[in-house]
Write an enzyme that holds these catalytic residues in place. Structure first.
Site, mmCIF file in Angstrom:
data_model
loop_
_atom_site.group_PDB
_atom_site.id
_atom_site.type_symbol
_atom_site.label_atom_id
_atom_site.label_comp_id
_atom_site.label_asym_id
_atom_site.label_seq_id
_atom_site.Cartn_x
_atom_site.Cartn_y
_atom_site.Cartn_z
ATOM 1 N N CYS A 27 0.570 -1.156 0.637
ATOM 2 C CA CYS A 27 -0.031 -0.076 -0.273
ATOM 3 C C CYS A 27 0.802 1.208 0.021
ATOM 4 O O CYS A 27 1.783 1.018 -0.753
ATOM 5 C CB CYS A 27 -0.562 -0.028 1.165
ATOM 6 S SG CYS A 27 0.383 -0.054 2.452
ATOM 7 N N HIS A 533 30.488 -19.144 14.959
ATOM 8 C CA HIS A 533 30.217 -20.189 13.649
ATOM 9 C C HIS A 533 31.417 -20.987 13.859
ATOM 10 O O HIS A 533 32.776 -20.471 14.845
ATOM 11 C CB HIS A 533 30.893 -19.334 12.394
ATOM 12 C CG HIS A 533 30.771 -20.178 11.256
ATOM 13 N ND1 HIS A 533 31.769 -21.027 10.763
ATOM 14 C CD2 HIS A 533 30.145 -20.918 10.350
ATOM 15 C CE1 HIS A 533 31.765 -21.912 9.415
ATOM 16 N NE2 HIS A 533 30.481 -20.874 9.012
#
Length: 615
Positions: A27, A533
């Site tokens: 929108c 990691h």
């Protein structure tokens, strides 16, 4: 890679990726996702993107508020990602929401939102014509009449646009849906309606109704057609399906549309028309007051669009409307008043800049920057907007303020209040003055601006993160991985592990667990993201050597075990087990690294220094 692509790439990751998207629309200020799995909609991750004002889940939709650049981001996503119109079956989508009222409202919002631009264009086109008439253009002249039908096209042919939008919502053929709109608006049928003589199809009476500018009938017809299409898909033989399926759809839907559904939709519209008439006659102040007060709450969940069909119906029947325009004018200007007051009181340069920008956009009729950047941020500011907007809406209702056309209510669209009543524009100006002045005063005196001059000299804050494993410190630049070494994923440090247990560096929430166990993401209460990691290219071990000890969304404490490693196996397979700890979305100079060559789980590994508050 463009900045816009980087932004949209982060948005796409936070909504669960392209495979999780059933449909995407937008929108004026927000991207509207319909997702297959709403649990993958990561609100926290989205709101950490600077360009995202807010992330909201409302019914079937997951909304990302990005402000005035929404069309650019939408175009960037559609250009770079193969988003399909529907990645889930209609039945599955329907069953995901059991509340009938919510499903209806969500459907209305999804269907109406894409055509707001057209209504604004047509409405402001009519405003320009009205101004030209005030300047002397003869209402009976050919130029006036020609410009008028150009502007009216946006409203008269509204069923065609709604057919397209509804077809996407109900997952049915767009072009056959437009054909049904053509049935309603065909010149021969409109001529029969104008003649006023009863008509019937094989003895079944057809109601003489005008469908130009209507909303409800075409939505119901396309909804019905979606089921007819499924029926035709099942019964049509594969050999002749290409021809028989569309024939069955048209042959069943078109007569039912004119004989049954169209009249039902028309009568529903008549009922709403009667209800609006009663309100306008007996309590004209009620709707503008409620809308003026509660528009911010409707905007927060994206449901303000659900009022659009009522406003469209009112303009079609009365030539004006009181459903949206007067109340939203009061609310939008109230947001501007609150933002202006915060801009005056705020001592931080960044805060003032945001508040001033939000003031301008709210005055223009776009309130999301003010709502998410200012009034929700400062305590009591939203209450000031609700109360003041309601009082300004009350004046608008009592004075009889109406809106003659569409346009996002603000100072630049005030001409939509110019019409038959010469005093109407004056009422609009007074509404603006009440909304802005009252909200400015109440916000200035009652809102809480935390960063006052007494606290602006506060010292920089620090946040410490413990080591996740015992071992030897390794600078990122020495890693045999260009991505980690460059710092492009984040800044931090690596550890050559001497122990086999990875622990949490701080109190946090587990926001990502890689399936193979070699990587994990944590997020602290203040939004800091941490990536752990384990190893270089260890994803190729496919989980061997890693035992995950926590789950996604689990709250963990500093020092709590996260992953158990089999270091001999990892090294035996030829992989580097170095553990990388990164702080995401931070500047390198804000991070201090442990200054000794080795570290244990009890040592502070990284210290994040927050910058000094702005004066």
């Amino acid at each position: 890679m463009t900045d816009q692509f980087k932004i949209t790439d982060r948005i796409m990751q936070a909504v669960g990726g392209v495979d999780n998207i059933k449909s995407l629309s937008h929108c004026a200020t927000r991207l509207r996702f319909v997702l297959i799995d709403k649990t993958k909609f990561n609100t926290q991750q989205l709101e950490q993107i600077p360009e995202v004002l807010s992330a909201v889940s409302s019914g079937d939709e997951s909304q990302v508020v990005v402000g005035a650049k929404v069309t650019q981001y939408y175009a960037e996503i559609m250009k770079n990602y193969p988003i399909r119109e529907n990645n889930a079956t209609p039945d599955a989508a329907a069953s995901s929401e059991k509340n009938v009222l919510k499903r209806v409202l969500n459907a209305i919002v999804n269907i109406m939102a894409p055509i707001i631009t057209v209504l604004i264009a047509g409405g402001l086109f009519k405003v320009v014509i009205a101004i030209m008439a005030l300047c002397g253009l003869d209402p009976k002249s050919v130029p006036y009449l020609t410009l008028s039908f150009m502007a009216d096209a946006a409203f008269y042919f509204l069923p065609f646009m709604l057919a397209v939008s509804a077809a996407k919502k109900f997952n049915t053929n767009t072009y056959l849906a437009m054909m049904m709109a053509g049935v309603l608006l065909h010149p021969n049928f409109t001529a029969m309606v104008a003649a006023g003589k009863p008509i019937a199809l094989f003895g079944a009476p057809i109601r003489l109704a005008s469908y130009g500018g209507s909303v409800i009938p075409i939505i119901l017809i396309v909804w019905f057609m979606s089921y007819v299409e499924r029926f035709a898909e099942k019964v049509a033989p594969d050999m002749i399906k290409t021809m028989l399926k569309p024939l069955l759809i048209a042959l069943i839907t078109a007569p039912v549309a004119l004989i049954v559904i169209g009249p039902i939709g028309s009568m529903m519209g008549d009922g709403l028309y009667a209800a609006i008439s009663v309100l306008n006659r007996n309590v004209p102040w009620l709707v503008p007051t409620l809308v003026g007060a509660f528009t911010p709450l409707l905007v927060m969940v994206g449901m303000h669009v659900s009022l659009l069909p009522l406003a469209t119906l009112s303009i079609g029947r009365f030539g004006s409307e009181t459903i949206m325009g007067p109340g939203m004018l009061a609310s939008n200007i109230a947001q501007a008043g609150a933002s202006a007051a915060i801009a005056v009181r705020e001592r931080k340069a960044r805060g003032r800049q945001i508040a001033l920008s939000a003031t301008v956009t709210a005055l223009s009729g776009i309130t999301e920057p003010a709502l998410y950047g200012v009034t929700l941020k400062y305590k009591r500011a939203l209450a000031c907007v609700i109360v003041s907007g309601g009082l300004a809406g009350l004046y608008a209702g009592i004075s009889g303020l109406v809106r003659y056309s569409f346009g996002s209510p603000g100072i630049f669209t005030l001409p939509v209040f110019i019409g038959a009543n010469p005093d109407n524009f004056r009422y609009a100006l007074i509404t603006v003055a009440i909304a802005f002045g009252l909200t400015f005063i109440t916000t200035y005196f009652f809102a809480v601006v935390a960063d006052s001059p007494a606290t602006s000299a506060a010292k920089p804050t620090t946040q410490q993160f413990k080591s996740v494993v015992t071992g030897r410190i390794v600078p990122l630049s020495q890693l045999d991985d260009e991505v980690f070494a460059s710092g492009s994923l984040g800044h931090g440090v690596a550890i050559d592990p001497e122990a086999d247990t990875i622990t949490a560096p701080c109190d946090a929430k587990v926001t990502m667990v890689y399936p193979t166990g070699h990587a994990m993401g944590l997020t602290t209460a203040n939004g800091q993201e941490i990536l752990i990691h384990i190893g270089i290219n260890t994803v190729n071990l496919k989980g061997r050597g890693f035992k995950t000890l926590v789950e996604h969304n689990q709250e963990v404490k500093a020092g709590q075990p996260l992953v158990q490693l089999d270091l001999p196996l990892i090294r035996q397979e030829g992989f580097d087990p170095t553990v990388i700890v990164l702080l995401i979305n931070t500047a390198a100079h804000q991070i201090d690294v442990h200054d000794q060559p080795t570290v244990t789980n009890e040592d502070a590994l990284l210290t994040l220094r927050q910058p000094m508050p702005e004066a």
